[in-house]
Design a protein around this motif. Structure first.
Motif, PDB file in Angstrom:
ATOM      1  N   LEU A   1      12.232   6.595  -5.192  1.00 24.53           N
ATOM      2  CA  LEU A   1      13.001   5.418  -5.602  1.00 24.53           C
ATOM      3  C   LEU A   1      13.547   4.671  -4.388  1.00 24.53           C
ATOM      4  N   VAL A   2      14.152   5.392  -3.456  1.00 27.26           N
ATOM      5  CA  VAL A   2      14.704   4.766  -2.255  1.00 27.26           C
ATOM      6  C   VAL A   2      13.586   4.070  -1.473  1.00 27.26           C
ATOM      7  N   GLY A   3      12.478   4.760  -1.296  1.00 21.62           N
ATOM      8  CA  GLY A   3      11.357   4.180  -0.562  1.00 21.62           C
ATOM      9  C   GLY A   3      10.809   2.927  -1.222  1.00 21.62           C
ATOM     10  N   ILE A   4      10.616   2.987  -2.525  1.00 19.06           N
ATOM     11  CA  ILE A   4      10.061   1.842  -3.249  1.00 19.06           C
ATOM     12  C   ILE A   4      10.994   0.636  -3.182  1.00 19.06           C
ATOM     13  N   VAL A   5      12.275   0.851  -3.434  1.00 20.11           N
ATOM     14  CA  VAL A   5      13.221  -0.269  -3.418  1.00 20.11           C
ATOM     15  C   VAL A   5      13.283  -0.887  -2.021  1.00 20.11           C
ATOM     16  N   LEU A   6      13.361  -0.056  -0.984  1.00 21.31           N
ATOM     17  CA  LEU A   6      13.411  -0.595   0.375  1.00 21.31           C
ATOM     18  C   LEU A   6      12.142  -1.367   0.715  1.00 21.31           C
ATOM     19  N   LEU A   7      11.003  -0.847   0.319  1.00 25.29           N
ATOM     20  CA  LEU A   7       9.737  -1.540   0.597  1.00 25.29           C
ATOM     21  C   LEU A   7       9.654  -2.879  -0.119  1.00 25.29           C
ATOM     22  N   VAL A   8      10.035  -2.902  -1.376  1.00 26.48           N
ATOM     23  CA  VAL A   8       9.941  -4.138  -2.162  1.00 26.48           C
ATOM     24  C   VAL A   8      10.918  -5.193  -1.659  1.00 26.48           C
TER      25      VAL A   8
ATOM     26  N   HIS B   1       0.831  -1.207   0.000  1.00 23.62           N
ATOM     27  CA  HIS B   1       0.000   0.000   0.000  1.00 23.62           C
ATOM     28  C   HIS B   1       0.866   1.258   0.000  1.00 23.62           C
ATOM     29  N   VAL B   2       1.936   1.240   0.797  1.00 24.24           N
ATOM     30  CA  VAL B   2       2.854   2.383   0.834  1.00 24.24           C
ATOM     31  C   VAL B   2       3.569   2.518  -0.505  1.00 24.24           C
ATOM     32  N   LYS B   3       3.998   1.385  -1.076  1.00 18.33           N
ATOM     33  CA  LYS B   3       4.662   1.420  -2.383  1.00 18.33           C
ATOM     34  C   LYS B   3       3.724   2.026  -3.426  1.00 18.33           C
ATOM     35  N   LEU B   4       2.472   1.610  -3.419  1.00 20.23           N
ATOM     36  CA  LEU B   4       1.510   2.125  -4.401  1.00 20.23           C
ATOM     37  C   LEU B   4       1.266   3.621  -4.208  1.00 20.23           C
TER      38      LEU B   4
ATOM     39  N   LEU C   1       3.555   5.710  -3.155  1.00 19.13           N
ATOM     40  CA  LEU C   1       4.744   6.337  -3.748  1.00 19.13           C
ATOM     41  C   LEU C   1       4.660   6.321  -5.279  1.00 19.13           C
ATOM     42  N   VAL C   2       4.119   5.251  -5.842  1.00 16.46           N
ATOM     43  CA  VAL C   2       3.932   5.183  -7.296  1.00 16.46           C
ATOM     44  C   VAL C   2       2.955   6.266  -7.748  1.00 16.46           C
ATOM     45  N   LEU C   3       1.874   6.466  -6.989  1.00 17.07           N
ATOM     46  CA  LEU C   3       0.933   7.549  -7.329  1.00 17.07           C
ATOM     47  C   LEU C   3       1.629   8.910  -7.291  1.00 17.07           C
ATOM     48  N   ALA C   4       2.504   9.113  -6.315  1.00 14.72           N
ATOM     49  CA  ALA C   4       3.265  10.364  -6.248  1.00 14.72           C
ATOM     50  C   ALA C   4       4.167  10.508  -7.476  1.00 14.72           C
ATOM     51  N   LEU C   5       4.770   9.401  -7.924  1.00 18.99           N
ATOM     52  CA  LEU C   5       5.608   9.440  -9.128  1.00 18.99           C
ATOM     53  C   LEU C   5       4.791   9.758 -10.377  1.00 18.99           C
ATOM     54  N   ILE C   6       3.586   9.244 -10.440  1.00 22.92           N
ATOM     55  CA  ILE C   6       2.705   9.567 -11.575  1.00 22.92           C
ATOM     56  C   ILE C   6       2.416  11.068 -11.567  1.00 22.92           C
ATOM     57  N   GLY C   7       2.183  11.624 -10.389  1.00 20.83           N
ATOM     58  CA  GLY C   7       1.984  13.070 -10.280  1.00 20.83           C
ATOM     59  C   GLY C   7       3.219  13.838 -10.716  1.00 20.83           C
ATOM     60  N   TYR C   8       4.390  13.371 -10.311  1.00 19.71           N
ATOM     61  CA  TYR C   8       5.654  14.000 -10.708  1.00 19.71           C
ATOM     62  C   TYR C   8       5.819  13.933 -12.224  1.00 19.71           C
ATOM     63  N   HIS C   9       5.492  12.785 -12.788  1.00 18.80           N
ATOM     64  CA  HIS C   9       5.571  12.605 -14.239  1.00 18.80           C
ATOM     65  C   HIS C   9       4.713  13.654 -14.950  1.00 18.80           C
ATOM     66  N   HIS C  10       3.497  13.831 -14.478  1.00 17.10           N
ATOM     67  CA  HIS C  10       2.599  14.808 -15.109  1.00 17.10           C
ATOM     68  C   HIS C  10       3.064  16.247 -14.861  1.00 17.10           C
ATOM     69  N   ALA C  11       3.680  16.493 -13.706  1.00 14.29           N
ATOM     70  CA  ALA C  11       4.267  17.819 -13.454  1.00 14.29           C
ATOM     71  C   ALA C  11       5.382  18.089 -14.458  1.00 14.29           C
ATOM     72  N   CYS C  12       6.170  17.059 -14.765  1.00 17.40           N
ATOM     73  CA  CYS C  12       7.214  17.199 -15.791  1.00 17.40           C
ATOM     74  C   CYS C  12       6.587  17.525 -17.145  1.00 17.40           C
ATOM     75  N   GLY C  13       5.465  16.880 -17.451  1.00 17.88           N
ATOM     76  CA  GLY C  13       4.766  17.168 -18.704  1.00 17.88           C
ATOM     77  C   GLY C  13       4.312  18.617 -18.784  1.00 17.88           C
ATOM     78  N   ARG C  14       3.817  19.141 -17.670  1.00 22.44           N
ATOM     79  CA  ARG C  14       3.414  20.560 -17.646  1.00 22.44           C
ATOM     80  C   ARG C  14       4.630  21.464 -17.878  1.00 22.44           C
ATOM     81  N   LEU C  15       5.759  21.093 -17.285  1.00 24.80           N
ATOM     82  CA  LEU C  15       6.974  21.892 -17.466  1.00 24.80           C
ATOM     83  C   LEU C  15       7.485  21.815 -18.901  1.00 24.80           C
ATOM     84  N   VAL C  16       7.352  20.658 -19.545  1.00 25.61           N
ATOM     85  CA  VAL C  16       7.713  20.546 -20.968  1.00 25.61           C
ATOM     86  C   VAL C  16       6.879  21.538 -21.776  1.00 25.61           C
ATOM     87  N   ARG C  17       5.580  21.583 -21.498  1.00 27.60           N
ATOM     88  CA  ARG C  17       4.700  22.513 -22.230  1.00 27.60           C
ATOM     89  C   ARG C  17       5.031  23.978 -21.899  1.00 27.60           C
TER      90      ARG C  17
END
Length: 143
Positions: free
Chosen positions: A131-138, A85-88, A90-106
């Motif tokens: 990344l650190v959190g996900i790897v440690l959790l997994v 659940h914690v890993k997921l 963090l993945v949701l936060a990464l998806i948000g970061y990904h989309h923030a990067c997309g906004r910055l590209v635009r």
């Protein structure tokens, strides 16, 4: 056996996605520092191609393989565990970061960037935490 194939492809696509997540903000640093038109145009092309051609397809595939793993017997067992659940989250936060990067590209494509190269240097460090959190959790599966 299916689970292991899904896991292998999940790991490969996550690595590719993270390569883009780490590299694109570095391009933003250099783009924010650029002062000539030719460099700025070159960065716009590099940022667009990285985001659309590598990062987004990698994210979609990583999520697809990850979700598919949850539908296997092993995945269903882990779904009840707190570490996943914690890993997921963090993945949701990464998806948000990904989309923030997309906004910055635009934003850069429209020549409307308002952030300094220093701001982008800090922005570039955020996915390291995930990344650190996900790897440690997994690996450790602590709870």
């Amino acid at each position: 056996m299916l689970y292991l194939w899904l896991k292998a492809f999940h790991i490969m696509t996550v690595i590719t996605w993270f390569a883009g997540i780490f590299y694109l903000p570095r391009l933003f640093v250099y783009h924010a520092m650029a002062d000539d038109a030719a460099s700025k145009e070159r960065f716009k092309i590099m940022e667009r191609k990285l985001y659309r051609g590598i990062m987004t397809p990698s994210m979609v595939l990583a999520l697809t393989f990850g979700i598919a793993m949850l539908f296997t017997a092993s995945g269903r067992v882990w779904l009840s565990m707190g570490w996943l659940h914690v890993k997921l989250a963090l993945v949701l936060a990464l998806i948000g970061y990904h989309h923030a990067c997309g906004r910055l590209v635009r934003t850069f494509a429209a020549d409307a960037n308002r952030h300094s190269d220093r701001w982008f240097r800090w922005f570039n460090e955020l996915p390291v935490i995930a990344l650190v959190g996900i790897v440690l959790l997994v690996v450790l599966k602590p709870f």
